[in-house]
Design an enzyme around this catalytic site. Structure first.
Site, short mmCIF file in Angstrom:
data_model
loop_
_atom_site.label_atom_id
_atom_site.label_comp_id
_atom_site.label_asym_id
_atom_site.label_seq_id
_atom_site.Cartn_x
_atom_site.Cartn_y
_atom_site.Cartn_z
N ILE A 1 4.84 4.67 2.36
CA ILE A 1 4.69 3.42 1.63
C ILE A 1 4.77 2.29 2.64
O ILE A 1 5.56 2.33 3.58
CB ILE A 1 5.78 3.27 0.56
CG1 ILE A 1 5.70 4.43 -0.44
CG2 ILE A 1 5.68 1.93 -0.16
CD1 ILE A 1 6.84 4.46 -1.43
N VAL A 2 3.97 1.25 2.43
CA VAL A 2 3.93 0.12 3.36
C VAL A 2 4.31 -1.15 2.63
O VAL A 2 3.83 -1.42 1.53
CB VAL A 2 2.53 -0.04 3.99
CG1 VAL A 2 2.52 -1.20 4.98
CG2 VAL A 2 2.11 1.25 4.69
N GLY B 1 0.81 -1.21 0.00
CA GLY B 1 0.00 0.00 0.00
C GLY B 1 0.84 1.25 0.00
O GLY B 1 2.01 1.23 0.34
N SER B 2 0.22 2.35 -0.41
CA SER B 2 0.90 3.64 -0.36
C SER B 2 -0.12 4.72 -0.15
O SER B 2 -1.29 4.57 -0.50
CB SER B 2 1.68 3.90 -1.66
OG SER B 2 0.80 4.02 -2.75
N GLY B 3 0.31 5.82 0.44
CA GLY B 3 -0.58 6.94 0.70
C GLY B 3 0.21 8.21 0.86
O GLY B 3 1.41 8.25 0.59
N ASP C 1 -10.32 10.41 12.48
CA ASP C 1 -10.06 9.97 11.11
C ASP C 1 -10.50 8.52 10.91
O ASP C 1 -9.95 7.80 10.09
CB ASP C 1 -8.56 10.11 10.80
CG ASP C 1 -8.27 10.06 9.30
OD1 ASP C 1 -9.17 10.39 8.51
OD2 ASP C 1 -7.15 9.67 8.92
N LYS D 1 6.36 0.46 7.48
CA LYS D 1 5.91 1.72 6.88
C LYS D 1 7.07 2.70 6.85
O LYS D 1 7.65 3.03 7.88
CB LYS D 1 4.75 2.30 7.69
CG LYS D 1 4.25 3.66 7.20
CD LYS D 1 3.08 4.10 8.06
CE LYS D 1 2.55 5.45 7.66
NZ LYS D 1 1.41 5.87 8.49
#
Length: 464
Positions: free
Chosen positions: A77-78, A71-73, A189, A93
């Site tokens: 990045i994970v 995953g990334s956000g 959140d 992460k």
């Protein structure tokens, strides 16, 4: 600007590059080279190796093997990895440019401090934190090592959950939230993408980058969470208390029942309209609490009577009633009606939600009443520093953790069974996933949008 998350349902092929840097001056004599090598040999040479992960380079401890991007956000990045020391799978992460600006740096510091302090079975556990750089001057990368889960709630929402699983997932959500609230931390959140689960129905809350202590009400900003799960008091700029998280849980529960987002607003105005169309225009007593400009707008909107909860959530949307006399559609709907209340004063509290018949079948005092986390930095959210000062604070936190965790464990927790990512099955995409990939950054706290770990999906097994 949009956030785009990567999903990996099968094992990706990685171009793995091992890099050991030496960097000697070619004009230095042999004896000087030897001296330089012995005195300045980098930590990277001894303990670390580098792996190319997409457009990023992960320089990690050698104990972490078989890195796979999951995953990334906006915040990092994970990668999934195998920890050879703990003999378990973990998530690593890498914080994205933590010292790009003051906001990034403050958020990185906040996340690190909170993750080190919070210790609850329904909140993701920080197993390790490290940097490959050996001095403050070189310091630029922060790696957080966390538990690896099987899926996020985006994927689970699309499944046909029975009452036992739905109730148990909600119970765990509320336990985690109560634990945060006990330390004065309002998450703000909560959304399906930052809640993760394992195949045994264990649930954990991710990410504390947007968490803020409850005492800072005078500086509250309405731009805090993914729009679909924002409580009315946040949309209307009223300020907020712990109940803001209860609204988010109600939205998530409703999405579990309907399999689609309850209030898919395209803007704040559209979001408010979606809420009142279904729940009705609030009473004049609520309107009096609004700021004059907001009140003027809200009072001039069309008036809606709203729908009853049996119409919003008819029996046909719920799973078949459980053999347990409290796990029925009527009880689930009653809980929804108490969570999805526009006026936070009238909305159910976390404590009362945990006592609700649909939830308290799982009640365990050790989980509900766990000792509150001790936040050692009491001025965590009031702190203001230059980038260099934030950098030094973060570096000290990382060095402190490295000193305490020579064996790589920050919190002494047992290794959960079945920690590996289950990627053999692919679930349908969630409506909430679409929210993440197309989410616009309103005037958030300078990239404080999302940093969720996106995990590969695995089927939910039995509840405890």
């Amino acid at each position: 600007m949009s956030l785009h998350f990567l999903y990996y349902c099968s094992e990706p092929t990685l171009d793995v590059k091992i890099a050991f840097c030496q960097g000697f001056d070619k004009h230095v004599d042999v004896s000087s080279i030897a001296k330089h090598y012995n005195m300045s040999k980098s930590k990277v040479d001894n303990q670390f190796y580098s792996v190319e992960v997409g457009d990023s380079t992960f320089t990690v401890l050698k104990r972490y093997q078989n890195l796979k991007p999951i995953g990334s956000g906006a915040q990092g990045i994970v990668c999934a990895a195998y920890d050879a020391v703990l003999d378990r799978n973990v998530a690593i992460k890498k914080l994205s440019r933590p010292f790009q600006n003051q906001t990034h740096a403050k958020r990185a510091y906040r996340e690190l401090v909170l993750m080190k302090c919070v210790n609850h079975k329904n909140i993701i556990s920080l197993l390790n934190v490290f940097t490959p750089q050996k001095t403050l001057e070189e310091f630029q990368d922060v790696y957080l090592v966390m538990e690896l889960m099987d899926a996020n709630l985006c994927q689970v929402i699309q499944m046909e959950l029975d009452h036992e699983r739905m109730s148990y997932l909600l119970y765990q959500m509320l336990c985690g939230i109560k634990h945060l609230h006990s330390a004065g931390i309002i998450h703000r959140d909560l959304k399906p993408s930052n809640i993760v689960v394992k195949s045994d129905c264990t649930l954990k809350i991710l990410d504390f980058g947007l968490a803020r202590t409850a005492g800072t009400s005078f500086m509250m900003t309405p731009y805090v969470v993914t729009r679909y799960y924002r409580a009315p008091e946040v949309i209307l700029g009223m300020g907020y208390k712990e109940n803001v998280d209860i609204w988010s849980v109600g939205c998530i529960m409703g999405e579990m029942v309907r399999h689609k987002i309850l209030f898919p607003g395209r803007s704040y105005i559209d979001q408010w309209n979606k809420v009142i169309e279904q729940l009705g225009t609030p009473c004049p007593e609520f309107m009096k609490k609004l700021q004059p400009t907001v009140r003027n707008y809200v009072e001039n909107r069309p008036k809606y009577a709203g729908l009853t909860f049996p119409k919003l959530f008819p029996d046909s949307l719920f799973p078949a009633d459980s053999e347990h006399n409290k796990l029925k559609a009527s009880q689930a709907r009653d809980l929804l009606s108490k969570m999805l209340v526009i006026d936070p004063v009238k909305r159910i509290s976390v404590d009362d939600a945990l006592q609700h018949p649909y939830i308290n079948v799982w009640y365990d005092p050790a989980e509900v009443e766990a000792p509150p986390p001790q936040i050692y930095d009491k001025q965590l959210d009031e702190r203001e520093h230059t980038i260099e000062e934030w950098k030094e604070l973060i570096y000290k936190e990382v060095m402190n953790s490295e000193e305490k965790t020579k064996n790589g464990v920050v919190k002494s927790q047992p290794s959960p069974s079945g920690a590996a990512v289950n990627s053999s099955e692919s679930l349908p995409p969630s409506s909430a996933v679409n929210d993440i990939s197309s989410m616009s950054t309103d005037q958030t706290l300078a990239s404080d949008t999302d940093s969720s770990l996106e995990a590969s999906a695995g089927p939910l097994g039995c509840c405890r």
